[in-house]
Design a protein around this motif. Structure first.
Motif, PDB file in Angstrom:
ATOM      1  N   GLY A  26      12.293   0.092  -4.774  1.00  0.00           N
ATOM      2  CA  GLY A  26      12.450   0.039  -3.325  1.00  0.00           C
ATOM      3  C   GLY A  26      11.516  -0.998  -2.728  1.00  0.00           C
ATOM      4  N   ARG A  27      10.915  -0.665  -1.599  1.00  0.00           N
ATOM      5  CA  ARG A  27      10.044  -1.613  -0.888  1.00  0.00           C
ATOM      6  C   ARG A  27       8.639  -1.614  -1.503  1.00  0.00           C
ATOM      7  N   THR A  28       8.555  -2.081  -2.729  1.00  0.00           N
ATOM      8  CA  THR A  28       7.273  -2.059  -3.432  1.00  0.00           C
ATOM      9  C   THR A  28       6.279  -3.071  -2.857  1.00  0.00           C
ATOM     10  N   ASP A  29       6.756  -4.033  -2.112  1.00  0.00           N
ATOM     11  CA  ASP A  29       5.871  -5.044  -1.557  1.00  0.00           C
ATOM     12  C   ASP A  29       4.867  -4.452  -0.572  1.00  0.00           C
ATOM     13  N   ARG A  30       5.182  -3.286  -0.022  1.00  0.00           N
ATOM     14  CA  ARG A  30       4.289  -2.688   0.956  1.00  0.00           C
ATOM     15  C   ARG A  30       3.240  -1.759   0.333  1.00  0.00           C
ATOM     16  N   LEU A  31       3.267  -1.598  -0.974  1.00  0.00           N
ATOM     17  CA  LEU A  31       2.342  -0.679  -1.627  1.00  0.00           C
ATOM     18  C   LEU A  31       0.951  -1.280  -1.749  1.00  0.00           C
ATOM     19  N   TYR A  32      -0.066  -0.457  -1.514  1.00  0.00           N
ATOM     20  CA  TYR A  32      -1.464  -0.907  -1.540  1.00  0.00           C
ATOM     21  C   TYR A  32      -2.131  -0.496  -2.850  1.00  0.00           C
ATOM     22  N   ASN A  33      -2.407   0.773  -3.016  1.00  0.00           N
ATOM     23  CA  ASN A  33      -2.913   1.310  -4.278  1.00  0.00           C
ATOM     24  C   ASN A  33      -1.823   2.128  -4.952  1.00  0.00           C
ATOM     25  N   MET A  34      -1.945   2.299  -6.255  1.00  0.00           N
ATOM     26  CA  MET A  34      -1.117   3.255  -6.979  1.00  0.00           C
ATOM     27  C   MET A  34      -2.057   4.119  -7.791  1.00  0.00           C
ATOM     28  N   GLY A  35      -1.786   5.406  -7.803  1.00  0.00           N
ATOM     29  CA  GLY A  35      -2.727   6.293  -8.468  1.00  0.00           C
ATOM     30  C   GLY A  35      -2.068   7.471  -9.144  1.00  0.00           C
ATOM     31  N   TRP A  36      -2.909   8.199  -9.865  1.00  0.00           N
ATOM     32  CA  TRP A  36      -2.485   9.405 -10.567  1.00  0.00           C
ATOM     33  C   TRP A  36      -3.310  10.588 -10.084  1.00  0.00           C
ATOM     34  N   PHE A  37      -2.609  11.690  -9.906  1.00  0.00           N
ATOM     35  CA  PHE A  37      -3.233  12.958  -9.541  1.00  0.00           C
ATOM     36  C   PHE A  37      -2.792  14.007 -10.549  1.00  0.00           C
ATOM     37  N   ARG A  53      -3.313  -2.831  -6.220  1.00  0.00           N
ATOM     38  CA  ARG A  53      -2.271  -3.689  -6.733  1.00  0.00           C
ATOM     39  C   ARG A  53      -2.624  -5.167  -6.646  1.00  0.00           C
ATOM     40  N   SER A  54      -3.337  -5.578  -5.667  1.00  0.00           N
ATOM     41  CA  SER A  54      -3.663  -6.997  -5.518  1.00  0.00           C
ATOM     42  C   SER A  54      -4.824  -7.427  -6.408  1.00  0.00           C
ATOM     43  N   SER A  55      -5.898  -6.667  -6.384  1.00  0.00           N
ATOM     44  CA  SER A  55      -7.107  -7.079  -7.107  1.00  0.00           C
ATOM     45  C   SER A  55      -7.166  -6.559  -8.528  1.00  0.00           C
ATOM     46  N   GLY A  56      -6.463  -5.454  -8.773  1.00  0.00           N
ATOM     47  CA  GLY A  56      -6.561  -4.824 -10.085  1.00  0.00           C
ATOM     48  C   GLY A  56      -7.781  -3.935 -10.232  1.00  0.00           C
ATOM     49  N   ASN A  57      -8.554  -3.767  -9.166  1.00  0.00           N
ATOM     50  CA  ASN A  57      -9.719  -2.873  -9.235  1.00  0.00           C
ATOM     51  C   ASN A  57      -9.255  -1.445  -9.519  1.00  0.00           C
ATOM     52  N   THR A  58     -10.063  -0.743 -10.280  1.00  0.00           N
ATOM     53  CA  THR A  58      -9.701   0.613 -10.693  1.00  0.00           C
ATOM     54  C   THR A  58     -10.785   1.624 -10.335  1.00  0.00           C
ATOM     55  N   TRP A  59     -10.371   2.864 -10.177  1.00  0.00           N
ATOM     56  CA  TRP A  59     -11.281   3.969  -9.898  1.00  0.00           C
ATOM     57  C   TRP A  59     -10.870   5.172 -10.741  1.00  0.00           C
ATOM     58  N   TYR A  60     -11.865   5.957 -11.153  1.00  0.00           N
ATOM     59  CA  TYR A  60     -11.604   7.122 -11.981  1.00  0.00           C
ATOM     60  C   TYR A  60     -12.451   8.297 -11.507  1.00  0.00           C
ATOM     61  N   CYS A  96       2.300  10.651  -9.841  1.00  0.00           N
ATOM     62  CA  CYS A  96       2.036   9.287  -9.404  1.00  0.00           C
ATOM     63  C   CYS A  96       2.154   9.258  -7.881  1.00  0.00           C
ATOM     64  N   ALA A  97       1.265   8.515  -7.231  1.00  0.00           N
ATOM     65  CA  ALA A  97       1.287   8.452  -5.772  1.00  0.00           C
ATOM     66  C   ALA A  97       0.947   7.059  -5.297  1.00  0.00           C
ATOM     67  N   SER A  98       1.439   6.719  -4.124  1.00  0.00           N
ATOM     68  CA  SER A  98       1.152   5.407  -3.555  1.00  0.00           C
ATOM     69  C   SER A  98       1.403   5.422  -2.067  1.00  0.00           C
ATOM     70  N   GLY A  99       0.971   4.352  -1.414  1.00  0.00           N
ATOM     71  CA  GLY A  99       1.179   4.225   0.017  1.00  0.00           C
ATOM     72  C   GLY A  99       0.914   2.806   0.457  1.00  0.00           C
ATOM     73  N   SER A 100       0.982   2.595   1.745  1.00  0.00           N
ATOM     74  CA  SER A 100       0.862   1.236   2.279  1.00  0.00           C
ATOM     75  C   SER A 100      -0.524   0.918   2.808  1.00  0.00           C
ATOM     76  N   GLY A 101      -1.467   1.838   2.670  1.00  0.00           N
ATOM     77  CA  GLY A 101      -2.815   1.580   3.134  1.00  0.00           C
ATOM     78  C   GLY A 101      -3.828   2.239   2.238  1.00  0.00           C
ATOM     79  N   VAL A 102      -5.104   2.048   2.576  1.00  0.00           N
ATOM     80  CA  VAL A 102      -6.192   2.541   1.726  1.00  0.00           C
ATOM     81  C   VAL A 102      -6.098   4.042   1.496  1.00  0.00           C
ATOM     82  N   ALA A 103      -5.871   4.805   2.529  1.00  0.00           N
ATOM     83  CA  ALA A 103      -5.852   6.260   2.420  1.00  0.00           C
ATOM     84  C   ALA A 103      -4.445   6.829   2.543  1.00  0.00           C
ATOM     85  N   ASP A 104      -3.478   5.982   2.418  1.00  0.00           N
ATOM     86  CA  ASP A 104      -2.090   6.415   2.590  1.00  0.00           C
ATOM     87  C   ASP A 104      -1.496   6.840   1.255  1.00  0.00           C
ATOM     88  N   LEU A 105      -0.960   8.051   1.212  1.00  0.00           N
ATOM     89  CA  LEU A 105      -0.268   8.560   0.019  1.00  0.00           C
ATOM     90  C   LEU A 105       1.085   9.099   0.451  1.00  0.00           C
TER      91      LEU A 105
END
Length: 118
Positions: A26-37, A53-60, A96-105
């Motif tokens: 779908g509209r994957t261009d608007r996705l900011y982070n992708m994560g796992w819960f 998605r842009s920088s490749g930075n990761t958090w755990y 799997c979860a994602s959204g269009s902003g930093v805190a958006d899921l």
């Protein structure tokens, strides 16, 4: 709209490995982070790992550092969670979860079951 589809769950013995995949469409261009819960039986859903998605930075979350690795493909539409040295406490449904902003899921997958036998 965005759709997320997880795959790769299953039953594994403690100490084993699994690789989860999350394919976005779908509209994957608007996705900011992708994560796992992860949601263990009778417990709340908790954060496991995420990738920008842009920088490749990761958090755990601390409990998986050194054992789990999150990554994504070159198209930045599929995210992977490589899980090594699995423990019984890693058991749960992984979402799997994602959204269009930093805190958006706003977007969630249907979940995939991971069961680690001890």
């Amino acid at each position: 709209q965005v759709q997320l589809v997880e795959s790769g769950g299953g039953l594994v013995q403690a100490g084993g490995s699994l690789r989860l995949s999350c394919a976005a469409s779908g509209r994957t261009d608007r996705l900011y982070n992708m994560g796992w819960f992860r949601q263990a039986p009778g417990k709340e859903r908790v954060f496991v790992a995420s990738i920008h998605r842009s920088s490749g930075n990761t958090w755990y979350t601390n409990s998986v550092k050194g054992r789990f690795t999150i990554s994504m493909d070159n198209a930045k539409t599929t995210v992977y969670l490589q899980m090594n040295s699995l423990k019984a406490e890693d058991t749960g449904v992984y979402y799997c979860a994602s959204g269009s902003g930093v805190a958006d899921l706003s977007y969630w997958g249907q979940g995939t079951q991971v069961t680690v036998s001890s």
